[in-house]
Motif scaffolding. Structure first.
Motif, PDB file in Angstrom:
ATOM      1  N   MET A 764      37.534  19.828  58.492  1.00 58.62           N
ATOM      2  CA  MET A 764      38.455  20.140  59.591  1.00 58.62           C
ATOM      3  C   MET A 764      37.857  19.797  60.818  1.00 58.62           C
ATOM      4  O   MET A 764      38.515  19.040  61.862  1.00 58.62           O
ATOM      5  N   ARG A 765      36.662  20.182  61.161  1.00 58.27           N
ATOM      6  CA  ARG A 765      36.330  19.505  62.698  1.00 58.27           C
ATOM      7  C   ARG A 765      36.106  18.276  62.626  1.00 58.27           C
ATOM      8  O   ARG A 765      36.334  17.810  63.715  1.00 58.27           O
ATOM      9  N   ARG A 766      35.817  17.461  61.733  1.00 59.85           N
ATOM     10  CA  ARG A 766      35.860  15.955  61.747  1.00 59.85           C
ATOM     11  C   ARG A 766      37.149  15.305  62.045  1.00 59.85           C
ATOM     12  O   ARG A 766      37.227  14.610  62.946  1.00 59.85           O
ATOM     13  N   LEU A 767      38.197  15.671  61.308  1.00 60.48           N
ATOM     14  CA  LEU A 767      39.519  15.237  61.619  1.00 60.48           C
ATOM     15  C   LEU A 767      40.048  15.755  63.020  1.00 60.48           C
ATOM     16  O   LEU A 767      40.716  14.914  63.610  1.00 60.48           O
ATOM     17  N   LEU A 768      39.579  16.743  63.310  1.00 59.49           N
ATOM     18  CA  LEU A 768      40.355  17.324  64.542  1.00 59.49           C
ATOM     19  C   LEU A 768      39.310  16.700  66.036  1.00 59.49           C
ATOM     20  O   LEU A 768      39.964  16.396  67.081  1.00 59.49           O
ATOM     21  N   GLN A 769      38.390  16.280  65.515  1.00 57.12           N
ATOM     22  CA  GLN A 769      37.603  15.256  66.599  1.00 57.12           C
ATOM     23  C   GLN A 769      37.790  13.883  66.655  1.00 57.12           C
ATOM     24  O   GLN A 769      37.013  13.205  67.286  1.00 57.12           O
ATOM     25  N   VAL A 770      38.590  13.486  65.598  1.00 63.56           N
ATOM     26  CA  VAL A 770      38.880  11.860  65.793  1.00 63.56           C
ATOM     27  C   VAL A 770      39.571  11.527  67.230  1.00 63.56           C
ATOM     28  O   VAL A 770      40.278  12.253  67.708  1.00 63.56           O
ATOM     29  N   PRO A 771      38.770  10.640  67.672  1.00 68.08           N
ATOM     30  CA  PRO A 771      39.262  10.156  69.125  1.00 68.08           C
ATOM     31  C   PRO A 771      40.571  10.089  69.265  1.00 68.08           C
ATOM     32  O   PRO A 771      41.360   9.542  68.322  1.00 68.08           O
ATOM     33  N   SER A 772      41.268  10.638  70.120  1.00 72.70           N
ATOM     34  CA  SER A 772      42.792  10.658  70.460  1.00 72.70           C
ATOM     35  C   SER A 772      43.031  10.709  71.658  1.00 72.70           C
ATOM     36  O   SER A 772      42.464  11.257  72.830  1.00 72.70           O
ATOM     37  N   ALA A 773      44.299  10.001  72.314  1.00 72.40           N
ATOM     38  CA  ALA A 773      44.553  10.441  73.789  1.00 72.40           C
ATOM     39  C   ALA A 773      45.286  11.605  74.116  1.00 72.40           C
ATOM     40  O   ALA A 773      45.539  12.008  75.112  1.00 72.40           O
ATOM     41  N   ASP A 774      45.530  12.564  73.080  1.00 72.74           N
ATOM     42  CA  ASP A 774      45.955  13.925  73.135  1.00 72.74           C
ATOM     43  C   ASP A 774      44.810  14.769  73.842  1.00 72.74           C
ATOM     44  O   ASP A 774      43.851  14.674  73.437  1.00 72.74           O
ATOM     45  N   PRO A 775      45.519  15.753  74.373  1.00 74.29           N
ATOM     46  CA  PRO A 775      44.344  17.033  74.671  1.00 74.29           C
ATOM     47  C   PRO A 775      43.619  17.310  73.725  1.00 74.29           C
ATOM     48  O   PRO A 775      44.120  17.658  72.573  1.00 74.29           O
ATOM     49  N   PRO A 776      42.339  17.365  73.789  1.00 77.97           N
ATOM     50  CA  PRO A 776      41.573  17.769  72.687  1.00 77.97           C
ATOM     51  C   PRO A 776      41.720  19.105  72.190  1.00 77.97           C
ATOM     52  O   PRO A 776      42.183  20.190  72.793  1.00 77.97           O
ATOM     53  N   LEU A 777      41.471  19.275  70.752  1.00 75.42           N
ATOM     54  CA  LEU A 777      41.526  20.579  70.281  1.00 75.42           C
ATOM     55  C   LEU A 777      40.177  20.907  69.772  1.00 75.42           C
ATOM     56  O   LEU A 777      39.816  20.393  68.524  1.00 75.42           O
ATOM     57  N   LEU A 778      39.381  21.699  70.290  1.00 67.86           N
ATOM     58  CA  LEU A 778      37.867  21.724  69.852  1.00 67.86           C
ATOM     59  C   LEU A 778      37.550  23.217  69.246  1.00 67.86           C
ATOM     60  O   LEU A 778      38.155  24.400  69.913  1.00 67.86           O
ATOM     61  N   ILE A 779      37.130  23.232  68.066  1.00 64.62           N
ATOM     62  CA  ILE A 779      37.000  24.382  67.446  1.00 64.62           C
ATOM     63  C   ILE A 779      35.700  24.941  67.795  1.00 64.62           C
ATOM     64  O   ILE A 779      34.401  24.168  67.518  1.00 64.62           O
ATOM     65  N   ASP A 780      35.689  26.194  68.297  1.00 68.10           N
ATOM     66  CA  ASP A 780      34.266  26.754  68.722  1.00 68.10           C
ATOM     67  C   ASP A 780      34.003  28.174  68.012  1.00 68.10           C
ATOM     68  O   ASP A 780      34.495  29.111  67.919  1.00 68.10           O
TER      69      ASP A 780
END
Length: 1003
Positions: A764-780
């Motif tokens: 999940m963390r890897r997929l959500l951190q794939v580079p994108s122009a969208d505002p990031p969604l960081l899991i903390d």
């Protein structure tokens, strides 16, 4: 006596041909003289083709009986049988108009007027009608000649030789010829008066617009001048006598009936004003006293009789005032109010039958067209037609009205006007009410070509067209763009390069040269797209200028327009749909975040309209609907990467929706005032972003599980939202604080379950951190047991063991905002049941625990404040900022949550309100803390909207600071006032925190 067999045969034939009273018709045909009619199938078929065969037969019998001798009778009958054009015209009139049948019975030779109109002679104009009226020398003979001409118009109309527009134009031309003839009769009766003056008759309303009804008042205005060498006073008195006499000639009832009333009440001062004025007197009135509706009425002014040169001078002199009327204060609102007043004055018993004035009636079309003409016609002379359908066509050609809308309005207007014509034609009475009698409705339906079930078809078509008119009237007549366009200065309505540059400088554009290039790229050319842009841009420029960065707004608009350039609905949406254009202008000039989101999903422009309901307009979508859409998209994806891309696409669109709603609610538009309850606006943003984040995580979790394990993971898995995420208070740039919890399924070894759970978290963390122009969604996940040193995911039992033995005070405090957000709902709920005793400890907190919380708070303030930051303007860690308010509220929750159920919430404002309700905080202190928390949250949201990246303090760059100020309601040049207000609010909140959190009241 007719034999029974023959009678039965005739009866059947009459019934088959559409007679509703075949017995009466059969009796009429029993006369020996009518044997040719009874026996001729062509005549019976022609009678059956009329709107009312019974009425047509009765009219024919009366006409035959009125013939002076047998020869004339035989000539008429033979001609009818031999000549189909005459048969269709004469019988068509007799079947549609009892009034014209009466005329023919009184003047039995007038049927000859219908013989001469072969195709080459169609569509007569004023000159032909003047020849038809030339022999009229008195009011009676004028009426006879008028009806004879009217007979020919009606014949062409009912036979379909002319269409609605041609018929209305012929009626107007006949009225023109009649006014000239009446004035000539009046002049002949008073030659001395005629010699003293010049008198112009200017037609208004439908006559002026070349679209007259069969029976209608003919609205006129009289303009008089003294003849050369004559005294002006005497000349105007003479002109008044001539005008009055002309009106009486047309209006009075004689043995031949009346023609129509001539109405001069549209003149200056109405009935109270002089009937005739000089041109200079007219001009003086319109320059000083005229009301908005009077300029609207002048739109159709046309000289028709008398001194045409003087009439042209009148129209030419007043034209500039007509086309400047839209610049009057409250012009659009006044026109709209006048239309509403007309509807309100219709008797309730008639409103549903009112074809002209009622909702969905002819006036709705006319008012919408006229309003658009007056607003846009200032700069576009192609719109300056007095004829409704011609003006509508010009509006469509110029891009002011959608082509499909124009076609629908044209069709509806033609149908409704045709209904009106046929209703009036029956008895030649002035009425706009749809009849209630079934026989009248049947005749009306058949006259319009509806034959299968005339009454039902007529009702259905009438209601359908009225519904179309009502919908498009609301869309066009109340278009917000109109009011803004009307407020433009005369030179601004169309953008010439010089006018555009001057306006850009005046509006505060920093780089007018670049702005001009954007305008040229958007609006140059002869395409429909360019035409619509030329309509939109003058208004949009003003809306962009009402922001801190109008240059950015225009640049962003060009980017969006380029991206959607071949999309047919885009410009149509901006022009037609409610507040879309203004909302877009506000959004594009408010900062970077919303435009950046829109550039990656330009079709989201459609969200800026007035659509209601879940998924429509700017209303946030419910979490359940978001999750359903995301999971459905994930289910269709081929792999986990595609699935997360789908989830990101939904997130991008919904972030834009939320940001746009926030901007519109904060900046305000003409149709969406600034939202008074800023707390509600903050709650809506926090709730929407939190729900969207939860749906995104749910979709990502589903994608990972499906890609690695199919439908079922070896262990139950839940995601717990923490911090602002759990509190439904996420901002645009917030990280998602979470905990991961799992529980092995029955029969699955714990080690296997733990490996699966860890793989899920890692993927999940890897997929959500794939580079994108969208505002990031960081899991903390740093709020987990043992922090960064602890495992990312634990079993429920492991959490229970840790919290029982090792839990620290800060962890209990952090758990106050824990809430399940995705995954196994039952496991999430059991986690909540596990932690409730920790976050709402029985008997509250001891003194040592309170002191430890205070110590941690003080340490955080000193260690985490960024170097060089002004603490008084730091929205998170500064005095009176978010942390101050939240820690104070959380301390109250830890102390009193075990006895006060209202405190058991993850939401800061709810908990503060509960503390106030429980008497733990005074109303004044609660209000101060709430105001500070809302303001600090709004500043953080504003910074993200303006800069496109998160920040906890005000921007240092002046334009960005001004944009934040605009979001917070501060106009140009008031950024200092905004900072002072923030410091003041935070200072007051800090004083309350010092008392409640650090003072005796907190113990």
């Amino acid at each position: 006596m007719t034999a029974p067999g023959r009678r039965s045969s005739t009866f059947s034939r009459l019934l088959r041909h559409g007679f509703t009273d075949p017995s009466a018709a059969e009796r009429l045909l029993e006369s020996g003289e009518l044997t040719p009619v009874r026996n001729d199938p062509v005549l019976l078929e022609a009678l059956g083709a009329t709107a009312d065969p019974d009425l047509a037969l009765l009219g024919l019998v009366r006409l035959l009986e009125a013939q002076p001798d047998t020869t004339a009778w035989r000539t008429l009958l033979d001609t009818l049988i031999a000549a189909k054009p005459l048969r269709d015209r004469l019988l068509g009139v007799l079947g549609a108009s009892s009034a014209l049948a009466d005329h023919l019975a009184r003047h039995p030779h007038d049927w000859h007027a219908l013989v001469t109109y072969e195709p080459r002679d169609l569509h007569p104009g004023v000159e032909e009608f003047e020849r038809g009226l030339a022999e009229a020398t008195d009011p009676v003979t004028l009426r006879v000649a008028y009806r004879r001409c009217l007979l020919s118009i009606a014949a062409r109309d009912v036979c379909g030789t002319t269409d609605l527009a041609q018929t209305a134009a012929e009626l107007a031309d006949l009225a023109t010829a009649t006014l000239r003839a009446a004035l000539a009769i009046a002049g002949a009766a008073a030659p001395d008066d005629a010699a003293l003056c010049r008198l112009a008759v200017v037609a208004m309303g439908k006559c002026g617009g070349h679209e007259l009804n069969y029976v209608s008042d003919v609205d006129v205005i009289f303009v008089g001048e003294a003849a050369e060498g004559a005294d002006e006073g005497k000349a105007i008195r003479a002109a008044t006598k001539l005008a009055s006499h002309m009106m009486r000639i047309c209006s009075e009832t004689t043995v031949e009936g009346s023609i129509w009333p001539v109405d001069a009440n549209l003149r200056p001062e109405g009935r109270n004003g002089p009937l005739v004025r000089t041109l200079s007197s007219h001009l003086a009135y319109y320059q000083r006293w005229a009301k908005t509706w009077e300029f609207q009425a002048l739109l159709k002014a046309r000289p028709v009789a008398g001194d045409l040169e003087l009439g042209e001078e009148y129209v030419t002199a007043l034209a500039p005032m007509v086309w400047q009327a839209a610049e009057r204060e409250n012009f659009v609102a006044d026109v709209q109010k006048m239309r509403r007043r007309v509807v309100e004055n219709i008797p309730l018993t008639e409103v549903d039958r009112e074809l002209k004035l009622g909702p969905g009636g002819l006036r709705d079309v006319e008012f919408a067209v006229q309003l658009l003409q007056l607003v846009h016609g200032r700069a576009d002379a192609s719109l300056r037609s007095g004829t409704t359908l011609d003006a509508l066509q010009a509006l469509a050609a110029g891009g002011y009205v959608g082509r499909a809308d124009a076609v629908q309005l044209d069709d509806a207007y033609r149908f409704l006007r045709s209904m009106e014509h046929r209703i009036q034609l029956y008895r030649l009475r002035r009425t706009h009410l749809v009849p209630e009698d079934q026989a009248d409705l049947r005749r009306l339906g058949r006259s319009l070509g509806l034959r299968a079930d005339p009454v039902a078809e007529l009702t259905r078509e009438w209601r359908r067209h009225a519904s179309v008119v009502r919908r498009l009237h609301e869309k066009l007549f109340y278009r917000p763009l109109l009011d803004a366009a009307a407020q433009l200065a005369p030179g601004e309505a169309r953008l010439s390069p010089l006018a555009a540059r001057e306006r850009l400088v005046a509006l505060g554009y920093a780089d007018p040269a670049a702005a001009l290039r954007h305008l040229e790229a958007l609006a140059s050319g002869v395409t429909r797209k360019a035409a619509i842009q030329r309509t939109l841009l003058p208004v949009l420029l003003g809306w962009f200028a009402d922001s801190a960065d109008p240059d950015a707004g225009l640049l962003n608009f060009r980017k969006v327009s380029d991206a959607l350039g071949k999309t047919p609905w885009y410009l149509r949406l901006l022009r037609d749909e409610g507040a879309t254009a203004e909302n877009l202008a506000r959004v594009l000039s408010a900062g970077r975040l919303a435009p950046d989101l829109l550039m990656r999903a330009p079709e989201a422009v459609a969200l800026l309209g007035d659509g209601g309901g879940d998924g429509g307009g700017l209303k946030p979508r419910a979490r359940a609907h978001l999750e359903q859409e995301v999971l459905a998209g994930v289910g269709r994806a081929d792999n986990a990467e595609q699935a997360v891309a789908v989830a990101r696409g939904v997130r991008r669109r919904e972030l834009f929706r939320t940001a746009a709603a926030d901007i519109v609610g904060s900046y305000g538009t003409d149709t969406h005032p600034v939202e008074a309850d800023q707390g509600a606006l903050v709650d809506r943003v926090g709730g929407a972003v939190s729900d969207l984040t939860a749906a995104t995580l749910a979709g990502t979790l589903r994608a990972v599980v499906r890609g690695g394990w199919g439908d079922t993971l070896p262990t139950r898995f839940a995601i717990i939202g923490m911090g602002r995420f759990g509190g439904h208070e996420l901002g645009y740039g917030s990280d998602a604080d979470v905990l991961f919890v799992h529980e092995p399924r029955e029969g699955v070894p714990e080690r296997e379950a733990s490996e699966a759970a860890n793989k899920v978290v890692s993927e999940m963390r890897r997929l959500l951190q794939v580079p994108s122009a969208d505002p990031p969604l960081l899991i903390d996940a740093d709020l987990r047991p043992e922090g960064k040193s602890g495992p990312l995911v634990r079993t429920l039992n492991s959490y229970e063991a840790y919290y029982r033995r090792w839990s620290l005070g800060w962890e209990s405090q952090a758990l106050l905002r824990a809430e399940p957000v995705a995954g196994d709902a039952d496991l999430g709920q059991r986690f909540i049941e596990l932690i409730d005793p920790l976050r709402y400890p029985a008997e509250g907190l001891g003194d040592d625990a309170v002191r430890e919380i205070r110590r941690l708070k003080a340490r955080m303030e000193s260690e985490r404040m960024p170097r060089g930051a002004d603490p008084k303007l730091h929205t998170k860690l500064g005095p009176g900022g978010l942390s101050d308010v939240e820690w104070t509220v959380q301390l109250l929750q830890l102390q009193h949550g075990w006895v006060e159920p209202g405190l058991r919430t993850t939401r800061t404002r709810e908990a503060l309100a509960a503390a106030c309700a429980a008497g733990l905080v005074s109303g004044e202190d609660a209000e101060i803390l709430d105001e500070a928390w809302v303001l600090a949250t709004r500043v953080r949201n504003a910074v993200m909207l303006v800069r496109g990246r998160a920040g906890d303090t005000f921007p240092s760059e002046s334009r960005e600071l001004a944009a934040v100020g605009r979001y917070l309601g501060y106009g140009p040049g008031h950024a200092g006032d905004m900072l002072d207000a923030y410091r003041r609010t935070a200072r007051r909140a800090r004083a309350v925190v010092d008392e409640l959190f650090y003072g005796a009241a907190a113990i």
